[in-house]
Scaffold this motif. Sequence first.
Motif, PDB file in Angstrom:
ATOM      1  N   PRO A   1       0.830  -1.218   0.000  1.00  0.00           N
ATOM      2  CA  PRO A   1       0.000   0.000   0.000  1.00  0.00           C
ATOM      3  C   PRO A   1       0.858   1.260   0.000  1.00  0.00           C
ATOM      4  O   PRO A   1       2.031   1.240   0.363  1.00  0.00           O
ATOM      5  CB  PRO A   1      -0.799  -0.122   1.302  1.00  0.00           C
ATOM      6  N   LEU A   2       0.245   2.351  -0.402  1.00  0.00           N
ATOM      7  CA  LEU A   2       0.916   3.651  -0.365  1.00  0.00           C
ATOM      8  C   LEU A   2       1.033   4.108   1.089  1.00  0.00           C
ATOM      9  O   LEU A   2       0.195   3.766   1.922  1.00  0.00           O
ATOM     10  CB  LEU A   2       0.119   4.684  -1.149  1.00  0.00           C
ATOM     11  N   THR A   3       2.044   4.901   1.345  1.00  0.00           N
ATOM     12  CA  THR A   3       2.155   5.466   2.689  1.00  0.00           C
ATOM     13  C   THR A   3       1.078   6.536   2.854  1.00  0.00           C
ATOM     14  O   THR A   3       0.588   7.111   1.875  1.00  0.00           O
ATOM     15  CB  THR A   3       3.533   6.118   2.912  1.00  0.00           C
ATOM     16  N   GLU A   4       0.721   6.805   4.084  1.00  0.00           N
ATOM     17  CA  GLU A   4      -0.285   7.833   4.357  1.00  0.00           C
ATOM     18  C   GLU A   4       0.184   9.188   3.826  1.00  0.00           C
ATOM     19  O   GLU A   4      -0.596   9.949   3.249  1.00  0.00           O
ATOM     20  CB  GLU A   4      -0.544   7.910   5.866  1.00  0.00           C
ATOM     21  N   LYS A   5       1.467   9.464   3.975  1.00  0.00           N
ATOM     22  CA  LYS A   5       2.028  10.731   3.500  1.00  0.00           C
ATOM     23  C   LYS A   5       1.881  10.866   1.979  1.00  0.00           C
ATOM     24  O   LYS A   5       1.506  11.922   1.472  1.00  0.00           O
ATOM     25  CB  LYS A   5       3.500  10.813   3.907  1.00  0.00           C
ATOM     26  N   TYR A   6       2.164   9.776   1.251  1.00  0.00           N
ATOM     27  CA  TYR A   6       2.055   9.836  -0.214  1.00  0.00           C
ATOM     28  C   TYR A   6       0.590   9.880  -0.654  1.00  0.00           C
ATOM     29  O   TYR A   6       0.251  10.564  -1.618  1.00  0.00           O
ATOM     30  CB  TYR A   6       2.800   8.676  -0.871  1.00  0.00           C
ATOM     31  N   GLU A   7      -0.274   9.201   0.071  1.00  0.00           N
ATOM     32  CA  GLU A   7      -1.706   9.292  -0.241  1.00  0.00           C
ATOM     33  C   GLU A   7      -2.185  10.743  -0.107  1.00  0.00           C
ATOM     34  O   GLU A   7      -2.933  11.226  -0.959  1.00  0.00           O
ATOM     35  CB  GLU A   7      -2.521   8.387   0.688  1.00  0.00           C
ATOM     36  N   GLU A   8      -1.757  11.407   0.949  1.00  0.00           N
ATOM     37  CA  GLU A   8      -2.125  12.815   1.147  1.00  0.00           C
ATOM     38  C   GLU A   8      -1.549  13.696   0.032  1.00  0.00           C
ATOM     39  O   GLU A   8      -2.220  14.598  -0.467  1.00  0.00           O
ATOM     40  CB  GLU A   8      -1.643  13.306   2.515  1.00  0.00           C
TER      41      GLU A   8
ATOM     42  N   GLY B   1      -4.204  16.306  -6.799  1.00  0.00           N
ATOM     43  CA  GLY B   1      -5.199  15.829  -7.747  1.00  0.00           C
ATOM     44  C   GLY B   1      -4.745  14.623  -8.563  1.00  0.00           C
ATOM     45  O   GLY B   1      -5.190  14.433  -9.697  1.00  0.00           O
ATOM     46  N   LEU B   2      -3.876  13.805  -7.990  1.00  0.00           N
ATOM     47  CA  LEU B   2      -3.382  12.616  -8.680  1.00  0.00           C
ATOM     48  C   LEU B   2      -4.293  11.428  -8.412  1.00  0.00           C
ATOM     49  O   LEU B   2      -5.004  11.391  -7.409  1.00  0.00           O
ATOM     50  CB  LEU B   2      -1.949  12.297  -8.228  1.00  0.00           C
ATOM     51  N   ASP B   3      -4.245  10.474  -9.297  1.00  0.00           N
ATOM     52  CA  ASP B   3      -5.032   9.256  -9.142  1.00  0.00           C
ATOM     53  C   ASP B   3      -4.601   8.540  -7.865  1.00  0.00           C
ATOM     54  O   ASP B   3      -3.409   8.333  -7.643  1.00  0.00           O
ATOM     55  CB  ASP B   3      -4.817   8.352 -10.362  1.00  0.00           C
ATOM     56  N   PRO B   4      -5.532   8.135  -7.008  1.00  0.00           N
ATOM     57  CA  PRO B   4      -5.158   7.505  -5.738  1.00  0.00           C
ATOM     58  C   PRO B   4      -4.682   6.054  -5.880  1.00  0.00           C
ATOM     59  O   PRO B   4      -4.137   5.497  -4.941  1.00  0.00           O
ATOM     60  CB  PRO B   4      -6.451   7.572  -4.922  1.00  0.00           C
ATOM     61  N   ARG B   5      -4.864   5.462  -7.039  1.00  0.00           N
ATOM     62  CA  ARG B   5      -4.476   4.061  -7.211  1.00  0.00           C
ATOM     63  C   ARG B   5      -2.953   3.909  -7.299  1.00  0.00           C
ATOM     64  O   ARG B   5      -2.254   4.806  -7.764  1.00  0.00           O
ATOM     65  CB  ARG B   5      -5.127   3.466  -8.461  1.00  0.00           C
TER      66      ARG B   5
END
Length: 160
Positions: free
Chosen positions: A63-70, A76-80
Motif C-alpha cells: 500500500p501507499l504510505t499515508e504521507k504519499y496518499e495525502e 489531484g493525482l489518481d489515488p491508485r
Amino acid sequence: MPLNRSFVRVETWGDWIRARDTFRRWASGEVIDRAQDAIYDEMVKAKDELVQHIRSGDLPLAPLTEKYEEYKERHGLDPRILIATGQYINSFDVRRVGTRTWELRPYGSHGDIYNEELGQLLEYGSSTMPPRPHWVYVKEKLPSAIRRRLQDEFRDMIRR
C-alpha cells in the motif's frame, strides 16, 4: 526471460529468416507469419491484462504510505497504486526490436526519468519505497500463453 528488468523480452530461437524462406516455398510463409503474429498478439494481450490489473488494483502490491496518499490527494493525482497521472502505464507498448525479438516495456520518459527506469524503481523498490512487482505477473504468464497459442496455430494449419 530475465527477471531483473522492468520489461519483458521474447526472443525466438533459430534462423527465422531462413525458416520463413523455406516455408515460403512450402506454404507461402504462412507458418512463420502466423507464428510471429501469434507471439505479437499474445504480448499485446499480456500488456492489456497488466494495465487492467493495475487499474483495477487487484495485484498484491504494497500500500501507499499515508504521507504519499495525502500528497496525491493534494495534487489531484489518481489515488491508485502505480497510476498517479496514468503516464507510466500508458507508455507500455509491444515493439519488434529484431527479426525474432519483441519487447513489452514502458517507453518514453516522464520528466527527468525514463519510464523503463521508473519501472525498475517501482518493480524492485528503493530505500524509501517498497517494491511493487507488477512485471513479474507478465513474466510468469506469458511463456505458457505463447506456447499454447503457437500449438493452437500449428494444429489449425495441420488440420487444413
